[in-house]
Design a protein around this motif. Sequence first.
Motif, PDB file in Angstrom:
ATOM      1  N   ILE A   6       0.859  -1.178   0.000  1.00  0.00           N
ATOM      2  CA  ILE A   6       0.000   0.000   0.000  1.00  0.00           C
ATOM      3  C   ILE A   6       0.897   1.230   0.000  1.00  0.00           C
ATOM      4  N   VAL A   7       0.664   2.124  -0.981  1.00  0.00           N
ATOM      5  CA  VAL A   7       1.582   3.251  -1.183  1.00  0.00           C
ATOM      6  C   VAL A   7       0.869   4.392  -1.906  1.00  0.00           C
ATOM      7  N   ALA A   8       1.322   5.605  -1.632  1.00  0.00           N
ATOM      8  CA  ALA A   8       0.857   6.780  -2.372  1.00  0.00           C
ATOM      9  C   ALA A   8       2.039   7.300  -3.196  1.00  0.00           C
ATOM     10  N   ILE A   9       1.819   7.437  -4.510  1.00  0.00           N
ATOM     11  CA  ILE A   9       2.912   7.727  -5.446  1.00  0.00           C
ATOM     12  C   ILE A   9       2.595   8.972  -6.269  1.00  0.00           C
ATOM     13  N   ALA A  14       7.630   9.709  -7.022  1.00  0.00           N
ATOM     14  CA  ALA A  14       8.126  10.168  -5.725  1.00  0.00           C
ATOM     15  C   ALA A  14       7.208   9.695  -4.603  1.00  0.00           C
ATOM     16  N   ILE A  15       7.827   9.299  -3.458  1.00  0.00           N
ATOM     17  CA  ILE A  15       7.005   8.897  -2.301  1.00  0.00           C
ATOM     18  C   ILE A  15       7.416   9.577  -0.999  1.00  0.00           C
ATOM     19  N   GLY A  16       8.618  10.178  -0.939  1.00  0.00           N
ATOM     20  CA  GLY A  16       9.027  10.785   0.330  1.00  0.00           C
ATOM     21  C   GLY A  16      10.208  11.713   0.188  1.00  0.00           C
ATOM     22  N   ASP A  18      13.119  13.754   3.052  1.00  0.00           N
ATOM     23  CA  ASP A  18      13.561  14.056   4.427  1.00  0.00           C
ATOM     24  C   ASP A  18      12.812  13.194   5.452  1.00  0.00           C
ATOM     25  N   ASN A  19      12.647  11.937   5.117  1.00  0.00           N
ATOM     26  CA  ASN A  19      11.950  10.962   5.972  1.00  0.00           C
ATOM     27  C   ASN A  19      10.533  11.400   6.363  1.00  0.00           C
ATOM     28  N   ASP A  20       9.863  12.026   5.395  1.00  0.00           N
ATOM     29  CA  ASP A  20       8.476  12.427   5.626  1.00  0.00           C
ATOM     30  C   ASP A  20       7.691  12.205   4.323  1.00  0.00           C
ATOM     31  N   LEU A  21       6.371  12.254   4.445  1.00  0.00           N
ATOM     32  CA  LEU A  21       5.523  12.173   3.254  1.00  0.00           C
ATOM     33  C   LEU A  21       5.554  13.505   2.507  1.00  0.00           C
ATOM     34  N   LEU A  22       5.023  13.514   1.300  1.00  0.00           N
ATOM     35  CA  LEU A  22       5.110  14.706   0.441  1.00  0.00           C
ATOM     36  C   LEU A  22       3.823  15.520   0.468  1.00  0.00           C
ATOM     37  N   TRP A  23       2.798  15.003   1.133  1.00  0.00           N
ATOM     38  CA  TRP A  23       1.470  15.623   1.085  1.00  0.00           C
ATOM     39  C   TRP A  23       0.696  15.227   2.325  1.00  0.00           C
ATOM     40  N   HIS A  24      -0.429  15.879   2.513  1.00  0.00           N
ATOM     41  CA  HIS A  24      -1.369  15.441   3.547  1.00  0.00           C
ATOM     42  C   HIS A  24      -2.714  15.223   2.853  1.00  0.00           C
ATOM     43  N   PHE A  49       9.888   5.266  12.413  1.00  0.00           N
ATOM     44  CA  PHE A  49      10.169   6.460  13.213  1.00  0.00           C
ATOM     45  C   PHE A  49       9.652   7.743  12.567  1.00  0.00           C
ATOM     46  N   SER A  50       9.126   7.641  11.347  1.00  0.00           N
ATOM     47  CA  SER A  50       8.491   8.813  10.726  1.00  0.00           C
ATOM     48  C   SER A  50       7.005   8.896  11.079  1.00  0.00           C
ATOM     49  N   LEU A  51       6.461   7.851  11.699  1.00  0.00           N
ATOM     50  CA  LEU A  51       5.025   7.860  12.021  1.00  0.00           C
ATOM     51  C   LEU A  51       4.757   8.855  13.145  1.00  0.00           C
ATOM     52  N   ILE A  64      11.360  -3.748  10.301  1.00  0.00           N
ATOM     53  CA  ILE A  64      12.545  -4.444   9.781  1.00  0.00           C
ATOM     54  C   ILE A  64      13.784  -3.586  10.021  1.00  0.00           C
ATOM     55  N   THR A  65      14.822  -4.211  10.595  1.00  0.00           N
ATOM     56  CA  THR A  65      16.096  -3.530  10.831  1.00  0.00           C
ATOM     57  C   THR A  65      17.238  -4.514  10.600  1.00  0.00           C
ATOM     58  N   ASP A  66      18.387  -3.957  10.264  1.00  0.00           N
ATOM     59  CA  ASP A  66      19.607  -4.750  10.113  1.00  0.00           C
ATOM     60  C   ASP A  66      20.354  -4.878  11.433  1.00  0.00           C
ATOM     61  N   GLY A  69      19.188  -8.170  16.882  1.00  0.00           N
ATOM     62  CA  GLY A  69      18.605  -8.206  18.228  1.00  0.00           C
ATOM     63  C   GLY A  69      17.885  -6.948  18.660  1.00  0.00           C
ATOM     64  N   GLU A  70      17.853  -5.897  17.828  1.00  0.00           N
ATOM     65  CA  GLU A  70      17.177  -4.652  18.251  1.00  0.00           C
ATOM     66  C   GLU A  70      15.690  -4.905  18.492  1.00  0.00           C
ATOM     67  N   GLN A  71      15.172  -4.324  19.576  1.00  0.00           N
ATOM     68  CA  GLN A  71      13.753  -4.442  19.914  1.00  0.00           C
ATOM     69  C   GLN A  71      13.158  -3.043  20.016  1.00  0.00           C
ATOM     70  N   SER A  80      15.441  -9.386   8.412  1.00  0.00           N
ATOM     71  CA  SER A  80      15.693  -9.541   6.971  1.00  0.00           C
ATOM     72  C   SER A  80      14.327  -9.684   6.302  1.00  0.00           C
ATOM     73  N   ILE A  81      14.302  -9.624   4.979  1.00  0.00           N
ATOM     74  CA  ILE A  81      13.035  -9.795   4.246  1.00  0.00           C
ATOM     75  C   ILE A  81      12.483 -11.206   4.492  1.00  0.00           C
ATOM     76  N   GLU A  82      13.368 -12.201   4.449  1.00  0.00           N
ATOM     77  CA  GLU A  82      12.941 -13.595   4.647  1.00  0.00           C
ATOM     78  C   GLU A  82      12.373 -13.783   6.063  1.00  0.00           C
ATOM     79  N   GLY A  99       9.296   2.040   3.822  1.00  0.00           N
ATOM     80  CA  GLY A  99       9.360   3.029   2.743  1.00  0.00           C
ATOM     81  C   GLY A  99      10.007   2.488   1.484  1.00  0.00           C
ATOM     82  N   GLY A 100      10.779   3.367   0.832  1.00  0.00           N
ATOM     83  CA  GLY A 100      11.310   3.072  -0.491  1.00  0.00           C
ATOM     84  C   GLY A 100      12.077   1.766  -0.556  1.00  0.00           C
ATOM     85  N   SER A 101      12.985   1.552   0.382  1.00  0.00           N
ATOM     86  CA  SER A 101      13.836   0.353   0.315  1.00  0.00           C
ATOM     87  C   SER A 101      13.008  -0.904   0.540  1.00  0.00           C
TER      88      SER A 101
HETATM   89  N1  LIG Z   1       4.202   7.681  -0.028  1.00  0.00           N
HETATM   90  C1  LIG Z   1       4.046   6.622   0.759  1.00  0.00           C
HETATM   91  O1  LIG Z   1       3.040   5.903   0.654  1.00  0.00           O
HETATM   92  C2  LIG Z   1       5.095   6.285   1.786  1.00  0.00           C
HETATM   93  C3  LIG Z   1       4.887   5.232   2.674  1.00  0.00           C
HETATM   94  C4  LIG Z   1       5.877   4.932   3.614  1.00  0.00           C
HETATM   95  C5  LIG Z   1       7.043   5.684   3.658  1.00  0.00           C
HETATM   96  N2  LIG Z   1       7.208   6.714   2.785  1.00  0.00           N
HETATM   97  C6  LIG Z   1       8.429   7.527   2.815  1.00  0.00           C
HETATM   98  O2  LIG Z   1       9.563   6.712   2.526  1.00  0.00           O
HETATM   99  C7  LIG Z   1      10.714   7.307   3.130  1.00  0.00           C
HETATM  100  C8  LIG Z   1      11.448   6.259   3.937  1.00  0.00           C
HETATM  101  O3  LIG Z   1      11.922   5.233   3.059  1.00  0.00           O
HETATM  102  P1  LIG Z   1      13.436   4.697   3.150  1.00  0.00           P
HETATM  103  O4  LIG Z   1      13.678   3.824   1.971  1.00  0.00           O
HETATM  104  O5  LIG Z   1      14.359   5.856   3.377  1.00  0.00           O
HETATM  105  O6  LIG Z   1      13.459   3.881   4.526  1.00  0.00           O
HETATM  106  P2  LIG Z   1      12.606   2.582   5.033  1.00  0.00           P
HETATM  107  O7  LIG Z   1      12.467   1.606   3.892  1.00  0.00           O
HETATM  108  O8  LIG Z   1      11.388   3.010   5.728  1.00  0.00           O
HETATM  109  O9  LIG Z   1      13.590   2.005   6.145  1.00  0.00           O
HETATM  110  C9  LIG Z   1      14.902   1.671   5.817  1.00  0.00           C
HETATM  111  C10 LIG Z   1      15.491   0.861   6.946  1.00  0.00           C
HETATM  112  O10 LIG Z   1      14.856  -0.421   7.010  1.00  0.00           O
HETATM  113  C11 LIG Z   1      15.808  -1.406   7.378  1.00  0.00           C
HETATM  114  N3  LIG Z   1      15.933  -2.368   6.269  1.00  0.00           N
HETATM  115  C12 LIG Z   1      15.674  -2.188   4.949  1.00  0.00           C
HETATM  116  N4  LIG Z   1      15.892  -3.325   4.256  1.00  0.00           N
HETATM  117  C13 LIG Z   1      16.302  -4.250   5.158  1.00  0.00           C
HETATM  118  C14 LIG Z   1      16.677  -5.625   5.067  1.00  0.00           C
HETATM  119  N5  LIG Z   1      16.658  -6.293   3.886  1.00  0.00           N
HETATM  120  N6  LIG Z   1      17.062  -6.273   6.190  1.00  0.00           N
HETATM  121  C15 LIG Z   1      17.059  -5.627   7.399  1.00  0.00           C
HETATM  122  N7  LIG Z   1      16.708  -4.328   7.551  1.00  0.00           N
HETATM  123  C16 LIG Z   1      16.337  -3.644   6.443  1.00  0.00           C
HETATM  124  C17 LIG Z   1      17.105  -0.680   7.650  1.00  0.00           C
HETATM  125  O11 LIG Z   1      17.052  -0.327   9.037  1.00  0.00           O
HETATM  126  P3  LIG Z   1      18.390  -0.162   9.936  1.00  0.00           P
HETATM  127  O12 LIG Z   1      19.015   1.111   9.487  1.00  0.00           O
HETATM  128  O13 LIG Z   1      17.893  -0.150  11.338  1.00  0.00           O
HETATM  129  O14 LIG Z   1      19.240  -1.367   9.642  1.00  0.00           O
HETATM  130  C18 LIG Z   1      16.977   0.545   6.763  1.00  0.00           C
HETATM  131  O15 LIG Z   1      17.792   1.630   7.201  1.00  0.00           O
HETATM  132  C19 LIG Z   1      10.185   8.456   3.995  1.00  0.00           C
HETATM  133  O16 LIG Z   1      10.319   9.684   3.292  1.00  0.00           O
HETATM  134  C20 LIG Z   1       8.728   8.114   4.174  1.00  0.00           C
HETATM  135  O17 LIG Z   1       7.921   9.242   4.449  1.00  0.00           O
HETATM  136  C21 LIG Z   1       6.267   7.031   1.848  1.00  0.00           C
END
Ligand SMILES: NC(=O)c1ccc[n+]([C@@H]2O[C@H](COP(=O)([O-])OP(=O)(O)OC[C@H]3O[C@@H](n4cnc5c(N)ncnc54)[C@H](OP(=O)(O)O)[C@@H]3O)[C@@H](O)[C@H]2O)c1
Length: 162
Positions: A6-9, A14-16, A18-24, A49-51, A64-66, A69-71, A80-82, A99-101
């Motif tokens: 689920i995403v807004a594009i 573009a989706i984001g 400065d770790n924020d959304l582009l619109w309200h 953490f952007s919520l 998801i984090t790399d 053991g982080e909680q 990981s994805i798996e 987000g993007g990744s």
């Molecule tokens: N338009 C929309 O619908 C929408 C929706 C959501 C978010 N957004 C925007 O997207 C942007 C954030 O996206 P982003 O790509 O920068 O960050 P992200 O995908 O939200 O988070 C990236 C973090 O996820 C972890 N990660 C990613 N792949 C991993 C993997 N394979 N294994 C383990 N951990 C993994 C890592 O955390 P660690 O650094 O802790 O390892 C990485 O730093 C923001 O601007 C946000 O507002 C837009």
Amino acid sequence: MKISIIVAIAANNAIGKDNDLLWHISRDLKRFKELTNGHYIVMGKKTYFSLPKRPLPNRTNMVITDVPGEQIDDCLMAYSIEDAIGKMDPEKENFIIGGGSIYRQFLPYADKLYLTRVHKDFEADTFFPEISLDEWELLEKEDVTDDKQNDFTYSFEIYRRK
Ligand SMILES: NC(=O)c1ccc[n+]([C@@H]2O[C@H](COP(=O)([O-])OP(=O)(O)OC[C@H]3O[C@@H](n4cnc5c(N)ncnc54)[C@H](OP(=O)(O)O)[C@@H]3O)[C@@H](O)[C@H]2O)c1
């Protein structure tokens, strides 16, 4: 296992920024809440953490984090994805919320896309990958042209993998 994105594009994918959304878009947030309520939502740590309010209520928040053991309080963690796929709800739809990744890595696993297409370009640092219509079939489309809060129109679209 059902995995949905689920995403807004924006028009330029573009989706984001400065770790924020582009619109309200209130209607989009309402739709997001209705669709994801009671489900697992899966996100990268940056999106978590952007919520403004976290974890999002009435949903299992999987982060998801790399970092081994982080909680994070009241969240289900995946490293990981798996690992994330292994921890998903086998009975219901699991929503990838960014987000993007995370979108890029889950796109090959997703069988449904809930897209909000914003019909305007935005300057951004985070983008959604190109969606190929050879792979995705449009099931539903609703155009919104009367949103007085915004100077752009948008469409709610639902796709399923062919
Ligand atoms: N338009 C929309 O619908 C929408 C929706 C959501 C978010 N957004 C925007 O997207 C942007 C954030 O996206 P982003 O790509 O920068 O960050 P992200 O995908 O939200 O988070 C990236 C973090 O996820 C972890 N990660 C990613 N792949 C991993 C993997 N394979 N294994 C383990 N951990 C993994 C890592 O955390 P660690 O650094 O802790 O390892 C990485 O730093 C923001 O601007 C946000 O507002 C837009």
